[in-house]
Motif scaffolding. Structure first.
Motif, PDB file in Angstrom:
ATOM      1  N   THR A  22      -7.265   3.182 -36.034  1.00  0.00           N
ATOM      2  CA  THR A  22      -7.177   1.942 -35.746  1.00  0.00           C
ATOM      3  C   THR A  22      -6.010   1.558 -34.787  1.00  0.00           C
ATOM      4  O   THR A  22      -5.274   2.503 -34.526  1.00  0.00           O
ATOM      5  CB  THR A  22      -7.316   1.099 -37.135  1.00  0.00           C
ATOM      6  OG1 THR A  22      -7.475  -0.268 -36.485  1.00  0.00           O
ATOM      7  CG2 THR A  22      -5.966   1.444 -37.665  1.00  0.00           C
ATOM      8  N   THR A  23      -5.973   0.400 -34.258  1.00  0.00           N
ATOM      9  CA  THR A  23      -4.571  -0.039 -33.814  1.00  0.00           C
ATOM     10  C   THR A  23      -3.714  -0.762 -34.626  1.00  0.00           C
ATOM     11  O   THR A  23      -4.065  -1.904 -35.057  1.00  0.00           O
ATOM     12  CB  THR A  23      -5.048  -1.155 -32.604  1.00  0.00           C
ATOM     13  OG1 THR A  23      -5.966  -0.331 -31.628  1.00  0.00           O
ATOM     14  CG2 THR A  23      -3.664  -1.328 -31.730  1.00  0.00           C
ATOM     15  N   LEU A  24      -2.754  -0.081 -35.211  1.00  0.00           N
ATOM     16  CA  LEU A  24      -1.347  -0.496 -36.050  1.00  0.00           C
ATOM     17  C   LEU A  24      -0.283  -0.923 -35.252  1.00  0.00           C
ATOM     18  O   LEU A  24       0.343   0.038 -34.809  1.00  0.00           O
ATOM     19  CB  LEU A  24      -1.313   0.380 -37.229  1.00  0.00           C
ATOM     20  CG  LEU A  24      -2.317   0.477 -38.293  1.00  0.00           C
ATOM     21  CD1 LEU A  24      -1.918   1.589 -39.412  1.00  0.00           C
ATOM     22  CD2 LEU A  24      -2.393  -0.789 -38.973  1.00  0.00           C
ATOM     23  N   ASN A  54      -2.964   5.971 -37.067  1.00  0.00           N
ATOM     24  CA  ASN A  54      -3.261   6.403 -38.384  1.00  0.00           C
ATOM     25  C   ASN A  54      -2.446   5.643 -39.247  1.00  0.00           C
ATOM     26  O   ASN A  54      -1.404   5.525 -39.337  1.00  0.00           O
ATOM     27  CB  ASN A  54      -2.882   8.039 -38.418  1.00  0.00           C
ATOM     28  CG  ASN A  54      -3.278   8.600 -39.743  1.00  0.00           C
ATOM     29  OD1 ASN A  54      -3.701   7.866 -40.757  1.00  0.00           O
ATOM     30  ND2 ASN A  54      -3.572   9.870 -39.766  1.00  0.00           N
ATOM     31  N   PRO A  55      -3.300   5.034 -40.154  1.00  0.00           N
ATOM     32  CA  PRO A  55      -2.338   4.173 -41.111  1.00  0.00           C
ATOM     33  C   PRO A  55      -1.696   4.673 -42.312  1.00  0.00           C
ATOM     34  O   PRO A  55      -0.657   4.392 -42.684  1.00  0.00           O
ATOM     35  CB  PRO A  55      -3.551   3.611 -42.040  1.00  0.00           C
ATOM     36  CG  PRO A  55      -5.058   3.636 -41.380  1.00  0.00           C
ATOM     37  CD  PRO A  55      -4.675   4.753 -40.223  1.00  0.00           C
ATOM     38  N   GLN A  56      -1.983   6.163 -42.352  1.00  0.00           N
ATOM     39  CA  GLN A  56      -0.966   6.982 -43.306  1.00  0.00           C
ATOM     40  C   GLN A  56       0.505   7.129 -42.826  1.00  0.00           C
ATOM     41  O   GLN A  56       1.549   7.310 -43.468  1.00  0.00           O
ATOM     42  CB  GLN A  56      -1.554   8.360 -43.560  1.00  0.00           C
ATOM     43  CG  GLN A  56      -3.087   8.263 -44.138  1.00  0.00           C
ATOM     44  CD  GLN A  56      -3.216   7.546 -45.536  1.00  0.00           C
ATOM     45  OE1 GLN A  56      -2.257   7.480 -46.294  1.00  0.00           O
ATOM     46  NE2 GLN A  56      -4.069   6.976 -45.716  1.00  0.00           N
ATOM     47  N   PHE A  57       0.554   6.981 -41.508  1.00  0.00           N
ATOM     48  CA  PHE A  57       2.040   7.082 -40.795  1.00  0.00           C
ATOM     49  C   PHE A  57       2.724   5.599 -40.951  1.00  0.00           C
ATOM     50  O   PHE A  57       4.185   5.809 -40.502  1.00  0.00           O
ATOM     51  CB  PHE A  57       1.740   7.418 -39.239  1.00  0.00           C
ATOM     52  CG  PHE A  57       1.252   8.929 -39.283  1.00  0.00           C
ATOM     53  CD1 PHE A  57       1.441   9.804 -40.473  1.00  0.00           C
ATOM     54  CD2 PHE A  57       0.553   9.320 -38.203  1.00  0.00           C
ATOM     55  CE1 PHE A  57       0.937  11.158 -40.250  1.00  0.00           C
ATOM     56  CE2 PHE A  57       0.048  10.499 -37.836  1.00  0.00           C
ATOM     57  CZ  PHE A  57       0.179  11.310 -39.006  1.00  0.00           C
ATOM     58  N   GLN A  63     -14.964   6.500 -31.721  1.00  0.00           N
ATOM     59  CA  GLN A  63     -13.575   6.154 -32.214  1.00  0.00           C
ATOM     60  C   GLN A  63     -12.845   7.158 -31.745  1.00  0.00           C
ATOM     61  O   GLN A  63     -13.115   8.518 -31.947  1.00  0.00           O
ATOM     62  CB  GLN A  63     -13.946   6.079 -33.668  1.00  0.00           C
ATOM     63  CG  GLN A  63     -14.591   4.873 -34.121  1.00  0.00           C
ATOM     64  CD  GLN A  63     -14.425   4.663 -35.628  1.00  0.00           C
ATOM     65  OE1 GLN A  63     -14.032   5.457 -36.323  1.00  0.00           O
ATOM     66  NE2 GLN A  63     -15.035   3.628 -36.082  1.00  0.00           N
ATOM     67  N   HIS A  64     -11.848   7.018 -31.027  1.00  0.00           N
ATOM     68  CA  HIS A  64     -10.678   8.250 -30.697  1.00  0.00           C
ATOM     69  C   HIS A  64      -9.254   7.422 -30.673  1.00  0.00           C
ATOM     70  O   HIS A  64      -9.098   6.170 -30.544  1.00  0.00           O
ATOM     71  CB  HIS A  64     -10.980   8.675 -29.392  1.00  0.00           C
ATOM     72  CG  HIS A  64     -11.057   7.411 -28.273  1.00  0.00           C
ATOM     73  ND1 HIS A  64     -12.142   6.964 -28.021  1.00  0.00           N
ATOM     74  CD2 HIS A  64     -10.044   7.123 -27.465  1.00  0.00           C
ATOM     75  CE1 HIS A  64     -12.060   6.074 -26.857  1.00  0.00           C
ATOM     76  NE2 HIS A  64     -10.509   6.116 -26.552  1.00  0.00           N
ATOM     77  N   GLU A  65      -8.306   8.302 -30.766  1.00  0.00           N
ATOM     78  CA  GLU A  65      -6.982   7.471 -30.658  1.00  0.00           C
ATOM     79  C   GLU A  65      -6.859   7.258 -29.150  1.00  0.00           C
ATOM     80  O   GLU A  65      -7.329   7.694 -28.231  1.00  0.00           O
ATOM     81  CB  GLU A  65      -6.211   8.645 -30.796  1.00  0.00           C
ATOM     82  CG  GLU A  65      -6.089   9.281 -32.385  1.00  0.00           C
ATOM     83  CD  GLU A  65      -5.002  10.223 -32.812  1.00  0.00           C
ATOM     84  OE1 GLU A  65      -4.190  10.694 -32.054  1.00  0.00           O
ATOM     85  OE2 GLU A  65      -4.924  10.586 -33.752  1.00  0.00           O
ATOM     86  N   GLU A  68      -3.019  -5.463 -37.462  1.00  0.00           N
ATOM     87  CA  GLU A  68      -3.801  -4.351 -37.478  1.00  0.00           C
ATOM     88  C   GLU A  68      -5.057  -4.897 -36.609  1.00  0.00           C
ATOM     89  O   GLU A  68      -5.512  -5.918 -36.897  1.00  0.00           O
ATOM     90  CB  GLU A  68      -4.419  -3.785 -38.762  1.00  0.00           C
ATOM     91  CG  GLU A  68      -5.450  -2.775 -38.610  1.00  0.00           C
ATOM     92  CD  GLU A  68      -6.818  -2.865 -38.627  1.00  0.00           C
ATOM     93  OE1 GLU A  68      -7.606  -2.372 -38.334  1.00  0.00           O
ATOM     94  OE2 GLU A  68      -7.042  -4.094 -39.160  1.00  0.00           O
ATOM     95  N   ILE A  69      -5.398  -4.087 -35.608  1.00  0.00           N
ATOM     96  CA  ILE A  69      -6.596  -4.616 -34.516  1.00  0.00           C
ATOM     97  C   ILE A  69      -7.843  -3.772 -34.805  1.00  0.00           C
ATOM     98  O   ILE A  69      -7.679  -2.515 -34.618  1.00  0.00           O
ATOM     99  CB  ILE A  69      -6.053  -4.903 -33.321  1.00  0.00           C
ATOM    100  CG1 ILE A  69      -4.910  -5.796 -33.090  1.00  0.00           C
ATOM    101  CG2 ILE A  69      -7.407  -5.404 -32.400  1.00  0.00           C
ATOM    102  CD1 ILE A  69      -4.282  -5.904 -31.812  1.00  0.00           C
ATOM    103  N   ASP A  70      -9.084  -4.261 -35.087  1.00  0.00           N
ATOM    104  CA  ASP A  70     -10.112  -3.594 -35.358  1.00  0.00           C
ATOM    105  C   ASP A  70     -10.402  -2.667 -33.845  1.00  0.00           C
ATOM    106  O   ASP A  70     -10.284  -3.284 -33.111  1.00  0.00           O
ATOM    107  CB  ASP A  70     -11.234  -4.619 -35.734  1.00  0.00           C
ATOM    108  CG  ASP A  70     -12.334  -3.639 -35.812  1.00  0.00           C
ATOM    109  OD1 ASP A  70     -13.238  -3.296 -35.158  1.00  0.00           O
ATOM    110  OD2 ASP A  70     -12.783  -3.374 -37.081  1.00  0.00           O
TER     111      ASP A  70
END
Length: 343
Positions: free
Chosen positions: A101-103, A184-187, A142-144, A118-120
């Motif tokens: 996603t876009t964080l 990546n939300p985990q980052f 869905q891709h980076e 965060e943008i969908d």
């Protein structure tokens, strides 16, 4: 009110019970009508309902400004509105958003700490496709984000943050800055997983594409101004409107506004046939204007100054003599003096 028995009535009652004429009433415990609310100490509520309501009001303004800004930039029908405002743990927020996603990590200066916008992915790729000249229907894959797509989204986020500053102006002179964009939300670990956050969910629609924008603000970041997040403070600051912060913000916005400045020598009414017949060298005599008279310097459609013509280098210029308010004051004083002499 409970009736109090006299001693005679008590004696008669005991006599009747001993004689078997009446049965003692069966004891019934009073029903417990208290409402029990479950409280989770691992997930404490740190925002009151009034504070949540104030945050919602602030971001309704942000949603309206963002709707206008994105509509103008994308040249498409855009609608943004506040869907909900909730409080939850940061871990719950991270688990609720898709990957990738876009964080956007936002620095909330002068507040300490960061927030996350965060943008969908559907909204992200719809914006990118629209700016690249496409119909803006987005993509299901869905891709980076590539480097070019990240640069495009940085410009969009920076534009959105300007609206956020205006929406928060009644509470604090916020100066949000974009730190970085992750996928990546985990980052994006800006606070511990168990820390409480307030989550503003903005339902966004671009053309036929619908999605969500989420603005996550940790409690640790917003804690210094938590006392200002009350309906009373909000409406009092809106009606007051003369704080130094508001005046400075207003001056900053007006400083870049272009206005027309016109030096008017004089005026005259002439038929259109005479105007069409004018040639180089013709002389037009203006009404009540003599050589050496001052010109009127108009700001917009109002006369604000008197000026004289001149030249600076090879450019035509005017020199301001005085304000029209000063001229009106002098005329008023002269008329007052004449009236006193007549008396």
């Amino acid at each position: 009110m409970t009736e109090v028995l006299s001693q005679d009535e008590i004696d008669q009652l005991l006599t009747a019970i001993n004689a078997g004429d009446t049965e003692p009433e069966v004891f019934k415990p009073a029903a417990d009508t208290r409402k029990i609310k479950i409280y989770d100490f691992k997930r404490p509520d740190k925002f009151s309902k009034e504070q949540i309501r104030t945050v919602s009001i602030m971001h309704e303004t942000f949603a309206r400004l963002t709707t206008t800004a994105l509509s103008a930039q994308l040249r498409a029908m855009v609608h943004v509105h506040v869907a909900s405002v909730d409080q939850l743990t940061y871990e719950e927020f991270i688990r609720s958003i898709p990957t990738p996603t876009t964080l956007a990590v936002i620095n909330m200066d002068p507040l300490k700490g960061n927030a996350i916008l965060e943008i969908d992915p559907a909204i992200t790729f719809s914006i990118i496709e629209r700016l690249f000249g496409g119909p803006g229907e987005g993509t299901k894959s869905q891709h980076e984000l590539t480097d070019i797509e990240s640069a495009v989204m940085e410009g969009i986020v920076v534009r959105i943050l300007g609206n956020m500053r205006e929406a928060w102006a009644q509470v604090i002179d916020l100066r949000p800055r974009l730190g970085q964009i992750d996928t990546n939300p985990q980052f994006a670990q800006i606070v511990p997983p168990t820390e409480m956050v307030v989550l503003v969910t903005l339902e966004t629609k671009i053309g036929e594409v619908e999605g969500m924008m989420n603005f996550c603000i940790p409690y640790l970041t917003i804690e210094p101004i938590i006392g200002k997040l009350s309906t009373q403070f909000w409406f009092s600051s809106v009606h007051r409107g003369t704080t130094p912060e508001n005046l400075n913000l207003l001056k900053e916005k007006l400083a870049n506004v272009d206005v027309s400045v016109i030096a008017e020598i004089g005026s005259i009414q002439v038929p259109i046939r005479d105007v069409l017949g004018l040639r180089a060298g013709d002389v037009v005599r203006l009404n009540n204007v003599r050589a050496g008279d001052a010109f009127s310097l108009n700001i917009g459609n109002k006369t604000k100054f008197l000026c004289r013509p001149g030249i600076i280098g090879k450019k035509v210029a005017v020199q301001i003599i005085k304000k029209t308010e000063e001229l009106e004051k002098e005329e008023f004083e002269e008329l007052t003096a004449e009236g006193e002499e007549a008396l």
